[in-house]
Design a protein around this motif. Structure first.
Motif, PDB file in Angstrom:
ATOM      1  N   VAL A 152       0.873  -1.179   0.000  1.00 15.94           N
ATOM      2  CA  VAL A 152       0.000   0.000   0.000  1.00 15.94           C
ATOM      3  C   VAL A 152       0.906   1.223   0.000  1.00 15.94           C
ATOM      4  O   VAL A 152       1.845   1.303   0.794  1.00 15.94           O
ATOM      5  CB  VAL A 152      -0.926   0.024   1.238  1.00 15.94           C
ATOM      6  N   ARG A 153       0.616   2.162  -0.910  1.00 18.45           N
ATOM      7  CA  ARG A 153       1.491   3.326  -1.066  1.00 18.45           C
ATOM      8  C   ARG A 153       0.696   4.617  -0.945  1.00 18.45           C
ATOM      9  O   ARG A 153      -0.323   4.770  -1.626  1.00 18.45           O
ATOM     10  CB  ARG A 153       2.151   3.301  -2.450  1.00 18.45           C
ATOM     11  N   ASN A 154       1.202   5.524  -0.102  1.00 19.35           N
ATOM     12  CA  ASN A 154       0.595   6.851   0.037  1.00 19.35           C
ATOM     13  C   ASN A 154       1.394   7.902  -0.717  1.00 19.35           C
ATOM     14  O   ASN A 154       0.855   8.916  -1.157  1.00 19.35           O
ATOM     15  CB  ASN A 154       0.510   7.234   1.518  1.00 19.35           C
ATOM     16  N   ALA A 166       4.825   8.257  -3.539  1.00 17.49           N
ATOM     17  CA  ALA A 166       5.660   7.470  -4.462  1.00 17.49           C
ATOM     18  C   ALA A 166       7.094   7.394  -3.946  1.00 17.49           C
ATOM     19  O   ALA A 166       7.673   8.405  -3.531  1.00 17.49           O
ATOM     20  CB  ALA A 166       5.631   8.098  -5.849  1.00 17.49           C
ATOM     21  N   ALA A 167       7.642   6.183  -3.951  1.00 25.26           N
ATOM     22  CA  ALA A 167       9.045   5.956  -3.567  1.00 25.26           C
ATOM     23  C   ALA A 167       9.456   4.619  -4.160  1.00 25.26           C
ATOM     24  O   ALA A 167       8.621   3.893  -4.707  1.00 25.26           O
ATOM     25  CB  ALA A 167       9.191   5.930  -2.039  1.00 25.26           C
ATOM     26  N   GLY A 168      10.739   4.314  -4.067  1.00 23.78           N
ATOM     27  CA  GLY A 168      11.252   3.005  -4.457  1.00 23.78           C
ATOM     28  C   GLY A 168      10.826   2.581  -5.840  1.00 23.78           C
ATOM     29  O   GLY A 168      10.891   3.362  -6.795  1.00 23.78           O
ATOM     30  N   SER A 169      10.353   1.331  -5.945  1.00 28.11           N
ATOM     31  CA  SER A 169      10.100   0.758  -7.272  1.00 28.11           C
ATOM     32  C   SER A 169       8.957   1.473  -7.992  1.00 28.11           C
ATOM     33  O   SER A 169       8.968   1.564  -9.217  1.00 28.11           O
ATOM     34  CB  SER A 169       9.832  -0.740  -7.178  1.00 28.11           C
ATOM     35  N   LEU A 170       7.973   1.999  -7.268  1.00 29.52           N
ATOM     36  CA  LEU A 170       6.870   2.696  -7.956  1.00 29.52           C
ATOM     37  C   LEU A 170       7.397   3.978  -8.607  1.00 29.52           C
ATOM     38  O   LEU A 170       7.089   4.275  -9.767  1.00 29.52           O
ATOM     39  CB  LEU A 170       5.719   3.042  -7.000  1.00 29.52           C
ATOM     40  N   ALA A 171       8.219   4.717  -7.852  1.00 27.81           N
ATOM     41  CA  ALA A 171       8.776   5.970  -8.385  1.00 27.81           C
ATOM     42  C   ALA A 171       9.567   5.669  -9.662  1.00 27.81           C
ATOM     43  O   ALA A 171       9.440   6.389 -10.660  1.00 27.81           O
ATOM     44  CB  ALA A 171       9.647   6.635  -7.322  1.00 27.81           C
ATOM     45  N   PHE A 209      19.704   1.187   4.910  1.00 29.30           N
ATOM     46  CA  PHE A 209      20.605   0.093   4.529  1.00 29.30           C
ATOM     47  C   PHE A 209      20.683  -0.021   3.003  1.00 29.30           C
ATOM     48  O   PHE A 209      21.764  -0.101   2.426  1.00 29.30           O
ATOM     49  CB  PHE A 209      20.096  -1.215   5.152  1.00 29.30           C
ATOM     50  N   ARG A 210      19.504   0.016   2.334  1.00 27.08           N
ATOM     51  CA  ARG A 210      19.483  -0.143   0.873  1.00 27.08           C
ATOM     52  C   ARG A 210      20.417   0.854   0.193  1.00 27.08           C
ATOM     53  O   ARG A 210      21.132   0.522  -0.722  1.00 27.08           O
ATOM     54  CB  ARG A 210      18.068   0.120   0.315  1.00 27.08           C
ATOM     55  N   HIS A 211      20.393   2.102   0.673  1.00 36.35           N
ATOM     56  CA  HIS A 211      21.127   3.165  -0.019  1.00 36.35           C
ATOM     57  C   HIS A 211      22.349   3.655   0.766  1.00 36.35           C
ATOM     58  O   HIS A 211      22.825   4.772   0.527  1.00 36.35           O
ATOM     59  CB  HIS A 211      20.173   4.330  -0.325  1.00 36.35           C
ATOM     60  N   PRO A 270      10.217  -1.549  10.393  1.00 35.76           N
ATOM     61  CA  PRO A 270      10.986  -0.730   9.436  1.00 35.76           C
ATOM     62  C   PRO A 270      11.625  -1.558   8.316  1.00 35.76           C
ATOM     63  O   PRO A 270      12.126  -0.993   7.349  1.00 35.76           O
ATOM     64  CB  PRO A 270      12.061  -0.074  10.310  1.00 35.76           C
ATOM     65  N   ASP A 271      11.595  -2.898   8.424  1.00 35.75           N
ATOM     66  CA  ASP A 271      12.043  -3.742   7.308  1.00 35.75           C
ATOM     67  C   ASP A 271      11.002  -3.765   6.196  1.00 35.75           C
ATOM     68  O   ASP A 271      11.331  -4.047   5.037  1.00 35.75           O
ATOM     69  CB  ASP A 271      12.230  -5.200   7.765  1.00 35.75           C
ATOM     70  N   THR A 272       9.756  -3.521   6.527  1.00 32.29           N
ATOM     71  CA  THR A 272       8.667  -3.721   5.555  1.00 32.29           C
ATOM     72  C   THR A 272       7.843  -2.451   5.297  1.00 32.29           C
ATOM     73  O   THR A 272       6.879  -2.497   4.532  1.00 32.29           O
ATOM     74  CB  THR A 272       7.708  -4.827   6.041  1.00 32.29           C
ATOM     75  N   CYS A 273       8.197  -1.369   5.960  1.00 33.59           N
ATOM     76  CA  CYS A 273       7.478  -0.099   5.768  1.00 33.59           C
ATOM     77  C   CYS A 273       8.495   0.988   5.415  1.00 33.59           C
ATOM     78  O   CYS A 273       9.646   0.917   5.851  1.00 33.59           O
ATOM     79  CB  CYS A 273       6.813   0.378   7.059  1.00 33.59           C
ATOM     80  N   ARG A 274       8.058   1.999   4.675  1.00 32.28           N
ATOM     81  CA  ARG A 274       8.882   3.200   4.566  1.00 32.28           C
ATOM     82  C   ARG A 274       8.325   4.234   5.540  1.00 32.28           C
ATOM     83  O   ARG A 274       7.154   4.607   5.453  1.00 32.28           O
ATOM     84  CB  ARG A 274       8.875   3.779   3.138  1.00 32.28           C
ATOM     85  N   ASP A 310       4.872   3.984   2.526  1.00 24.61           N
ATOM     86  CA  ASP A 310       4.292   2.764   1.963  1.00 24.61           C
ATOM     87  C   ASP A 310       4.611   1.601   2.887  1.00 24.61           C
ATOM     88  O   ASP A 310       5.395   1.755   3.839  1.00 24.61           O
ATOM     89  CB  ASP A 310       4.810   2.497   0.537  1.00 24.61           C
ATOM     90  N   PHE A 311       4.017   0.463   2.658  1.00 25.06           N
ATOM     91  CA  PHE A 311       4.349  -0.752   3.428  1.00 25.06           C
ATOM     92  C   PHE A 311       3.898  -1.974   2.655  1.00 25.06           C
ATOM     93  O   PHE A 311       3.047  -1.891   1.766  1.00 25.06           O
ATOM     94  CB  PHE A 311       3.700  -0.738   4.823  1.00 25.06           C
ATOM     95  N   LYS A 312       4.508  -3.112   3.036  1.00 25.05           N
ATOM     96  CA  LYS A 312       4.177  -4.397   2.411  1.00 25.05           C
ATOM     97  C   LYS A 312       3.655  -5.331   3.504  1.00 25.05           C
ATOM     98  O   LYS A 312       4.238  -5.380   4.591  1.00 25.05           O
ATOM     99  CB  LYS A 312       5.455  -4.966   1.796  1.00 25.05           C
ATOM    100  N   VAL A 313       2.556  -5.991   3.228  1.00 21.01           N
ATOM    101  CA  VAL A 313       2.036  -6.963   4.207  1.00 21.01           C
ATOM    102  C   VAL A 313       1.735  -8.298   3.520  1.00 21.01           C
ATOM    103  O   VAL A 313       1.673  -8.381   2.290  1.00 21.01           O
ATOM    104  CB  VAL A 313       0.751  -6.461   4.916  1.00 21.01           C
TER     105      VAL A 313
END
Ligand code: UDP
Length: 245
Positions: free
Chosen positions: A94-96, A98-103, A215-217, A196-200, A176-179
Motif C-alpha cells: 500500500v502506497r501513500n 511514491a518511492a522506491g520501485s513505484l517511483a 541500509f538499501r542506499h 521498518p524492514d517492511t514499511c517506509r 508505503d508498506f508491504k504486508v
C-alpha cells in the motif's frame, strides 16, 4: 507456551518454528537483512530485538482496532508466538507517497504524494523479482478467490489508515508498506511483520528515512533509525545490542 519442536522455514529476516501445538508457531526475528530481491545482504545489529518489539506494538494496536492478525504474544527478546497460518503466496503493498520501485516504474520523483492510496499485489517469488500481479492473475493462478482478494484489499486499506494515524502521532510519515496474509481456520489473518524492514517511514520534519532504505542506499545510522522508531512508538530505549543466536 508449548515447546518448540522443529524449524519450519528460515528466511533472511525471520525463522519460523513449529510448536507442540500445531495451531501455533514461534517467530524468531533475525539481524540479517536483504534488499533488492536478495541482491544486497547484510546485518543490522540488534534489529531482531527491535523488530520483535515493534511488531508486538503494531499487531497489538491492529488487534485493538479490529484487524484480525496472527499475533498471540511476545515470548522473549527475539521471539513471538503466532497463529500458524497458511501464507497466501502474494504480498500486498500500500502506497501513500511514491518511492522506491513505484517511483522508478512510473517516473515520479521520490516523495510525490499520490491522490489516493495505491494497492499492489506481487507474487512471492524472489527469482522472478516478485512479479507484479493484478486480480485476474491472482484468480487465474488460483492464489486466492475473488472474495478473498476483496477482503485482503479491504484489510490492507484499514491497516493503512490505522498505521498512518499512529505514525503521524509520533512525527513519522507512512510512505508505503508491504504486508502478507494467511488462512487460518476459515479466516483471513494479517500475518508476517510490520516493521521498518517492511514499511517506509520518513521523519515528518526532516523527511529522513527511518527504515530499511538507510541500509538499501548506504545512508548510515541504520540501527539508530530502527531504535528511534521503537522509542517514539513505545518509549522503549533498548540498549542490549545483543547479537542473534
Ligand atoms: N518491501 C518489503 N519486502 C520486499 C520488497 C519491498 O517489505 O521484498 C517493502 C518496502 O520496504 C517498502 C514497500 O514494500 O515499504 C514497497 O517497496 P518497493 O516496491 O518500492 O520496492 P523496493 O524499493 O523495496 O525494491
Amino acid at each position: 507456551m508449548s515447546e518448540i519442536t522443529n524449524l519450519i522455514a528460515e528466511g533472511r529476516a525471520k525463522r519460523l518454528y513449529a510448536t507442540e501445538n500445531e495451531d501455533e508457531a514461534v517467530v524468531y526475528y533475525r539481524d540479517e537483512t536483504v534488499a533488492f530481491h536478495g541482491l544486497k545482504r547484510g546485518r543490522i545489529i540488534g534489529k531482531g530485538e527491535i523488530n520483535n518489539l515493534i511488531c508486538e506494538y503494531m499487531f497489538t494496536l491492529l488487534t485493538e482496532k479490529g484487524v484480525p492478525n496472527h499475533f498471540i504474544r511476545r515470548v522473549d527478546n527475539r521471539c513471538s508466538l503466532v497463529k500458524r497460518v497458511e501464507i497466501i503466496p502474494f504480498t500486498v503493498t500500500v502506497r501513500n507517497i511514491a518511492a522506491g520501485s513505484l517511483a522508478r516504474r512510473i517516473g515520479l520523483p521520490d516523495g510525490t504524494r499520490l491522490r489516493n492510496p495505491v494497492i499492489e499485489f506481487n507474487l512471492k517469488n524472489e527469482e522472478l523479482e516478485d512479479s507484479l500481479l493484478n486480480v485476474t492473475h491472482i484468480t487465474a493462478l488460483n492464489l486466492a478467490t475473488t472474495a478473498e482478494v476483496r477482503q485482503i484489499e479491504m484489510m490492507s486499506r484499514r491497516v493503512n489508515e490505522i498505521l498512518s494515524e499512529c505514525m503521524s502521532g509520533i512525527g513519522i510519515e507512512l510512505i508505503d508498506f508491504k504486508v502478507e496474509f494467511g488462512r487460518y481456520k476459515g479466516e483471513i489473518l494479517l500475518a508476517d511483520e510490520v516493521s521498518p524492514d517492511t514499511c517506509r517511514f520518513w521523519d515528518a520534519n526532516t523527511h529522513e528515512p527511518l527504515d530499511l532504505d538507510r541500509f538499501r542506499h548506504d545512508l548510515g545510522d541504520v540501527e539508530e533509525a530502527y531504535r528511534e522508531v521503537l522509542h517514539r512508538l513505545t518509549g522503549n530505549v533498548l540498549r542490549s545490542n545483543e547479537e542473534e543466536a
